[in-house]
Design an enzyme around this catalytic site. Structure first.
Site, PDB file in Angstrom:
ATOM      1  N   ALA A  77       1.191   4.626  -2.463  1.00 44.24           N
ATOM      2  CA  ALA A  77       1.115   5.067  -3.755  1.00 44.24           C
ATOM      3  C   ALA A  77       3.005   4.439  -4.802  1.00 44.24           C
ATOM      4  O   ALA A  77       2.948   4.009  -5.125  1.00 44.24           O
ATOM      5  CB  ALA A  77       0.973   6.804  -4.148  1.00 44.24           C
ATOM      6  N   ALA A  78       4.134   5.953  -3.530  1.00 43.73           N
ATOM      7  CA  ALA A  78       5.253   5.095  -3.915  1.00 43.73           C
ATOM      8  C   ALA A  78       5.463   3.721  -3.598  1.00 43.73           C
ATOM      9  O   ALA A  78       6.641   3.507  -4.388  1.00 43.73           O
ATOM     10  CB  ALA A  78       5.861   5.858  -2.609  1.00 43.73           C
ATOM     11  N   ARG A 113      -5.215  -1.999  -9.191  1.00 39.23           N
ATOM     12  CA  ARG A 113      -6.224  -0.556  -8.102  1.00 39.23           C
ATOM     13  C   ARG A 113      -6.003   0.482  -9.303  1.00 39.23           C
ATOM     14  O   ARG A 113      -5.206   1.459  -9.674  1.00 39.23           O
ATOM     15  CB  ARG A 113      -4.959   0.177  -7.067  1.00 39.23           C
ATOM     16  CG  ARG A 113      -4.813  -1.205  -6.196  1.00 39.23           C
ATOM     17  CD  ARG A 113      -5.663  -1.570  -5.486  1.00 39.23           C
ATOM     18  NE  ARG A 113      -6.208  -0.314  -4.105  1.00 39.23           N
ATOM     19  CZ  ARG A 113      -5.427   0.505  -3.614  1.00 39.23           C
ATOM     20  NH1 ARG A 113      -4.155  -0.574  -2.928  1.00 39.23           N
ATOM     21  NH2 ARG A 113      -5.894   1.745  -2.805  1.00 39.23           N
ATOM     22  N   ASP A 135      -3.618  10.492  -3.906  1.00 38.29           N
ATOM     23  CA  ASP A 135      -3.175   8.990  -4.247  1.00 38.29           C
ATOM     24  C   ASP A 135      -3.544   9.401  -5.966  1.00 38.29           C
ATOM     25  O   ASP A 135      -2.194   8.736  -6.159  1.00 38.29           O
ATOM     26  CB  ASP A 135      -4.729   7.866  -4.208  1.00 38.29           C
ATOM     27  CG  ASP A 135      -3.977   6.991  -3.132  1.00 38.29           C
ATOM     28  OD1 ASP A 135      -3.785   6.079  -3.106  1.00 38.29           O
ATOM     29  OD2 ASP A 135      -4.392   7.631  -1.882  1.00 38.29           O
ATOM     30  N   ARG A 141       0.722  -1.517  -0.403  1.00 42.74           N
ATOM     31  CA  ARG A 141      -0.225  -0.299   0.027  1.00 42.74           C
ATOM     32  C   ARG A 141       0.605   1.022  -0.107  1.00 42.74           C
ATOM     33  O   ARG A 141       2.091   1.314   0.238  1.00 42.74           O
ATOM     34  CB  ARG A 141      -0.942   0.071   0.627  1.00 42.74           C
ATOM     35  CG  ARG A 141      -0.540   0.667   2.408  1.00 42.74           C
ATOM     36  CD  ARG A 141      -1.092   0.153   3.562  1.00 42.74           C
ATOM     37  NE  ARG A 141      -1.707  -0.677   3.938  1.00 42.74           N
ATOM     38  CZ  ARG A 141      -2.855  -1.296   4.769  1.00 42.74           C
ATOM     39  NH1 ARG A 141      -3.295  -0.291   5.375  1.00 42.74           N
ATOM     40  NH2 ARG A 141      -3.131  -2.613   5.313  1.00 42.74           N
ATOM     41  N   ASN A 163      -7.918  11.053  -2.276  1.00 41.67           N
ATOM     42  CA  ASN A 163      -7.280  10.518  -1.649  1.00 41.67           C
ATOM     43  C   ASN A 163      -7.908   9.937  -0.282  1.00 41.67           C
ATOM     44  O   ASN A 163      -9.684   9.896  -1.394  1.00 41.67           O
ATOM     45  CB  ASN A 163      -6.403  12.064  -0.420  1.00 41.67           C
ATOM     46  CG  ASN A 163      -5.412  11.276   0.798  1.00 41.67           C
ATOM     47  OD1 ASN A 163      -4.000  10.631   0.113  1.00 41.67           O
ATOM     48  ND2 ASN A 163      -5.691  11.246   1.775  1.00 41.67           N
ATOM     49  N   LYS A 164      -7.573   9.172   0.441  1.00 43.02           N
ATOM     50  CA  LYS A 164      -8.523   8.173   1.170  1.00 43.02           C
ATOM     51  C   LYS A 164      -9.647   9.053   1.896  1.00 43.02           C
ATOM     52  O   LYS A 164      -9.747  10.581   2.171  1.00 43.02           O
ATOM     53  CB  LYS A 164      -7.565   7.877   2.722  1.00 43.02           C
ATOM     54  CG  LYS A 164      -8.308   6.888   2.753  1.00 43.02           C
ATOM     55  CD  LYS A 164      -8.564   5.833   2.842  1.00 43.02           C
ATOM     56  CE  LYS A 164      -9.654   5.001   3.777  1.00 43.02           C
ATOM     57  NZ  LYS A 164     -10.010   3.286   3.463  1.00 43.02           N
ATOM     58  N   CYS A 219      -5.494   8.766   7.032  1.00 44.16           N
ATOM     59  CA  CYS A 219      -4.447   8.038   6.738  1.00 44.16           C
ATOM     60  C   CYS A 219      -3.652   7.650   6.776  1.00 44.16           C
ATOM     61  O   CYS A 219      -2.489   8.052   8.237  1.00 44.16           O
ATOM     62  CB  CYS A 219      -4.755   7.803   4.969  1.00 44.16           C
ATOM     63  SG  CYS A 219      -5.369   6.044   4.199  1.00 44.16           S
TER      64      CYS A 219
END
Length: 319
Positions: A23-24, A64, A198, A21, A208-209, A129
């Site tokens: 992004a990077a 994803r 994200d 999990r 984002n979350k 998050c």
């Protein structure tokens, strides 16, 4: 048609189930998986080798849909693959993946230094998050000798805030954890809201979350500045051509357990569970987007996006 390498399949599964999990981390894993596919491919022609890589990239891409760092990583790695023989293609693929991973590793440190300049000694930040980009700003500030405290939202249903709290405590940052619905109550004690992304659209909207948008609205109402930490791999080039960002809907199992489901199944009419993973925060609620290339007001992020991508939204895995 041969299957993808087992390491590629395992990486794709780990991304889909959120074992991998962030992004990077997703981008790094995808690049590494492509390198494995390139090294281990038994293709006997350049055409077959390219098809092997396209199949691997497509397998990874489909895991994803909202995490734009994934297709961006695939774009960057595949853009530099060239050669007239399988050997040349293999060598450039492996080196392209390694170069991307090196840049990725350095980018977060540079981002953190930029973001740390916005934080003052004694500041209290609120997080939502778990974002390694956002946390890199806090870490860099702490490394500069600044005292930072954090109010950490739990971030249901998967409670990623617990990961954030543990990381901050490892750095010696005092942490207060709160339930998500208590955010507005505690914003009067906060100097900065620091979140990740994200993906970021061309108009500066931040995906984002789920819960980020509501936090941003409340923060703006309280006069608390909102900083988004996001490496440039989070920029969503498809939005340059007017495409909207797909919002991932996750399984209801994250929201409702088996005991509750059995109880409801006796009278299921009029009851549904929806579990969106992300929401969209309009640019008017964001004060700055911090990247490894500097900080930008959200409305000007399109300039950076065009510099990096032009108007190229090609999907080489579909070629």
């Amino acid at each position: 048609m041969t299957d993808v390498h087992p390491d590629v399949a395992d990486t794709a599964d780990d991304i889909a189930t959120m074992e991998i999990r962030g992004a990077a981390t997703i981008a790094d894993a995808a690049a590494g998986a492509l390198a494995v596919q390139a090294r281990e491919s038994d293709a006997d022609s350049p055409e077959a080798f390219r098809e092997d890589l396209r199949r691997a990239a497509k397998t990874l891409y489909e895991t994803r849909p909202t995490a734009v760092s994934l297709p961006n990583a695939l774009r960057f790695v595949m853009a530099d693959i060239e050669g007239d023989t399988v050997r040349e293609l293999r060598e450039t693929a492996v080196e392209s993946a390694a170069a991307f991973q090196r840049e990725l590793d350095q980018a977060q440190a540079r981002l953190g230094e930029v973001g740390a300049n916005r934080l003052r000694d004694g500041d209290v930040v609120m997080t939502h998050c778990h974002s390694t980009d956002a946390l890199s700003c806090v870490k860099a500030a702490v490394d500069q000798g600044k005292h930072i405290e954090a109010i950490v939202k739990e971030t249901r249903p998967r409670k990623q805030g617990h990961i954030t709290a543990e990381q901050l405590r490892d750095w010696g940052v005092p942490v207060t954890m709160i339930v998500d619905s208590a955010a507005r109550r505690y914003l009067d004690e906060v100097d900065h809201v620091v979140v990740g992304a994200d993906s970021i659209a061309a108009d500066g909207s931040v995906i984002n979350k789920i819960g980020t948008s509501g936090l941003a609205v409340n923060a703006r109402d309280r006069g608390v500045p909102i900083m988004v930490g996001a490496q440039t791999i989070k920029l969503h080039p498809d939005t340059l051509t007017g495409h909207t960002v797909e919002i991932e809907m996750r399984d209801e199992d994250e929201v409702i357990d088996d005991v509750e489901r059995e109880r409801i199944q006796g009278d299921p009419d009029g009851f549904a569970v929806e579990n969106p993973a992300f929401d969209v925060t309009p640019p008017r609620y964001v004060d700055a987007i911090v990247t490894e290339r500097g900080q930008f007001p959200p409305e000007s992020i399109v300039v950076l996006m065009r510099e990096l991508f032009g108007r190229d939204t090609a999907r080489p895995w579909e070629a």
